[in-house]
Design a protein around this motif. Sequence first.
Motif, PDB file in Angstrom:
ATOM      1  N   HIS A 173       0.825  -1.204   0.000  1.00  0.00           N
ATOM      2  CA  HIS A 173       0.000   0.000   0.000  1.00  0.00           C
ATOM      3  C   HIS A 173       0.861   1.258   0.000  1.00  0.00           C
ATOM      4  N   ALA A 174       1.981   1.215   0.713  1.00  0.00           N
ATOM      5  CA  ALA A 174       2.855   2.389   0.788  1.00  0.00           C
ATOM      6  C   ALA A 174       3.412   2.760  -0.580  1.00  0.00           C
ATOM      7  N   VAL A 175       3.599   1.777  -1.436  1.00  0.00           N
ATOM      8  CA  VAL A 175       4.171   2.026  -2.769  1.00  0.00           C
ATOM      9  C   VAL A 175       3.085   2.222  -3.824  1.00  0.00           C
ATOM     10  N   LEU A 176       2.063   1.359  -3.816  1.00  0.00           N
ATOM     11  CA  LEU A 176       1.074   1.345  -4.891  1.00  0.00           C
ATOM     12  C   LEU A 176      -0.253   1.985  -4.527  1.00  0.00           C
ATOM     13  N   GLY A 177      -0.501   2.213  -3.237  1.00  0.00           N
ATOM     14  CA  GLY A 177      -1.771   2.774  -2.813  1.00  0.00           C
ATOM     15  C   GLY A 177      -2.717   1.699  -2.298  1.00  0.00           C
ATOM     16  N   ASP A 178      -3.891   2.132  -1.853  1.00  0.00           N
ATOM     17  CA  ASP A 178      -4.872   1.207  -1.288  1.00  0.00           C
ATOM     18  C   ASP A 178      -5.482   0.314  -2.373  1.00  0.00           C
ATOM     19  N   LYS A 179      -6.036  -0.799  -1.946  1.00  0.00           N
ATOM     20  CA  LYS A 179      -6.749  -1.751  -2.801  1.00  0.00           C
ATOM     21  C   LYS A 179      -5.874  -2.238  -3.953  1.00  0.00           C
ATOM     22  N   THR A 180      -4.625  -2.568  -3.634  1.00  0.00           N
ATOM     23  CA  THR A 180      -3.684  -2.999  -4.669  1.00  0.00           C
ATOM     24  C   THR A 180      -3.089  -4.369  -4.402  1.00  0.00           C
ATOM     25  N   THR A 181      -3.470  -5.025  -3.324  1.00  0.00           N
ATOM     26  CA  THR A 181      -2.813  -6.276  -2.945  1.00  0.00           C
ATOM     27  C   THR A 181      -3.482  -7.478  -3.608  1.00  0.00           C
ATOM     28  N   GLY A 182      -3.185  -7.675  -4.863  1.00  0.00           N
ATOM     29  CA  GLY A 182      -3.639  -8.869  -5.552  1.00  0.00           C
ATOM     30  C   GLY A 182      -5.140  -8.922  -5.736  1.00  0.00           C
ATOM     31  N   LEU A 183      -5.819  -9.731  -4.919  1.00  0.00           N
ATOM     32  CA  LEU A 183      -7.261  -9.896  -5.030  1.00  0.00           C
ATOM     33  C   LEU A 183      -8.000  -8.593  -4.759  1.00  0.00           C
ATOM     34  N   ASP A 184      -7.453  -7.736  -3.899  1.00  0.00           N
ATOM     35  CA  ASP A 184      -8.084  -6.437  -3.643  1.00  0.00           C
ATOM     36  C   ASP A 184      -8.167  -5.621  -4.924  1.00  0.00           C
ATOM     37  N   ALA A 185      -7.119  -5.673  -5.729  1.00  0.00           N
ATOM     38  CA  ALA A 185      -7.098  -4.914  -6.988  1.00  0.00           C
ATOM     39  C   ALA A 185      -8.151  -5.443  -7.950  1.00  0.00           C
ATOM     40  N   ILE A 186      -8.297  -6.766  -8.003  1.00  0.00           N
ATOM     41  CA  ILE A 186      -9.306  -7.372  -8.879  1.00  0.00           C
ATOM     42  C   ILE A 186     -10.703  -6.992  -8.394  1.00  0.00           C
ATOM     43  N   GLU A 187     -10.919  -7.064  -7.094  1.00  0.00           N
ATOM     44  CA  GLU A 187     -12.225  -6.720  -6.534  1.00  0.00           C
ATOM     45  C   GLU A 187     -12.578  -5.262  -6.833  1.00  0.00           C
ATOM     46  N   ASN A 188     -11.618  -4.369  -6.642  1.00  0.00           N
ATOM     47  CA  ASN A 188     -11.866  -2.951  -6.876  1.00  0.00           C
ATOM     48  C   ASN A 188     -12.196  -2.677  -8.340  1.00  0.00           C
ATOM     49  N   ALA A 189     -11.438  -3.291  -9.247  1.00  0.00           N
ATOM     50  CA  ALA A 189     -11.678  -3.092 -10.678  1.00  0.00           C
ATOM     51  C   ALA A 189     -13.030  -3.653 -11.087  1.00  0.00           C
ATOM     52  N   ALA A 190     -13.382  -4.829 -10.559  1.00  0.00           N
ATOM     53  CA  ALA A 190     -14.671  -5.445 -10.897  1.00  0.00           C
ATOM     54  C   ALA A 190     -15.828  -4.613 -10.371  1.00  0.00           C
TER      55      ALA A 190
END
Length: 204
Positions: free
Chosen positions: A118-135
Motif C-alpha cells: 500500500h505504501a508504494v502502490l496505494g490502497d486496494k492494490t494487494t492482488g485480489l483487492d485490486a481485482i475486486e476494486n476493478a470489478a
Amino acid sequence: MPRGVAIPEIRQQLFAAAECVIIRDGPAKLSGRAVTTEAGVATGLLYGHFTDFDEFLAAYAIDRAFLISAQAAALPERAGTDTVAGNLCDAVLSIPLTPVLVSARLLVTRPELRGRIHAVLGDKTTGLDAIENAAATYLAEEQRLGRIAATADPETLALALVGVLHHLVLGADTESDVHARIQRTITALIRDLSAVTHSPGKPT
C-alpha cells in the motif's frame, strides 16, 4: 554460476524461484537459501540485490501486486462493450494465476507485506483487492449504462467474484480447471441476476 558472469533479469529469476518454492513446498519453507537453490545461483547473490530477505519478499509482493493490478485496471474501460459476463471472464482469465495464488498464500503468512504494498502502490492494490476494486468499478459503470439491474450491488458481486477466484486458485488441481470453473461461475452470476431483473433486449 562462475564469478563475473552477468545474470540477466536476476530479480525476476529470483521472484520466479520464490513462486516455485511456495507452490511446491508452501510459504513456511521459503528462505533465501531455498530461493537461490531453486534459481540455481549462489546464496549471496540475493543479498547483493536486496538488503535482507524481508526486503526481497516486499519487492516480490510489490512487483506481483503491480502486475495483477495493471491487468485488472483495464476492466472498467470495457463497460458498454461486448457482454458483461464475457468482459468479466476475459479480465479475470487474463491475469496470470500463479502470482494470484502465490500472493494469496504469502499474504496469509506475511500480512505485514500489505502495508508495504500500500505504501508504494496505494490502497486496494494487494492482488485480489485490486481485482475486486476493478470489478466493482466496472459493474457500477455497467449498472449506470443499464446493462445490469438497478437492484444489483456491484461491490457485493465483485466480492463474490474474488471469493470464488480465491477459493479456486487455492484448491484447484490445474489452471485449466480454474479457468473453466471461473467461466461457469461468472456466467451463472450474471445470467441469474439478469434473468430475474433485466429488461428484454438489453445485452448482458
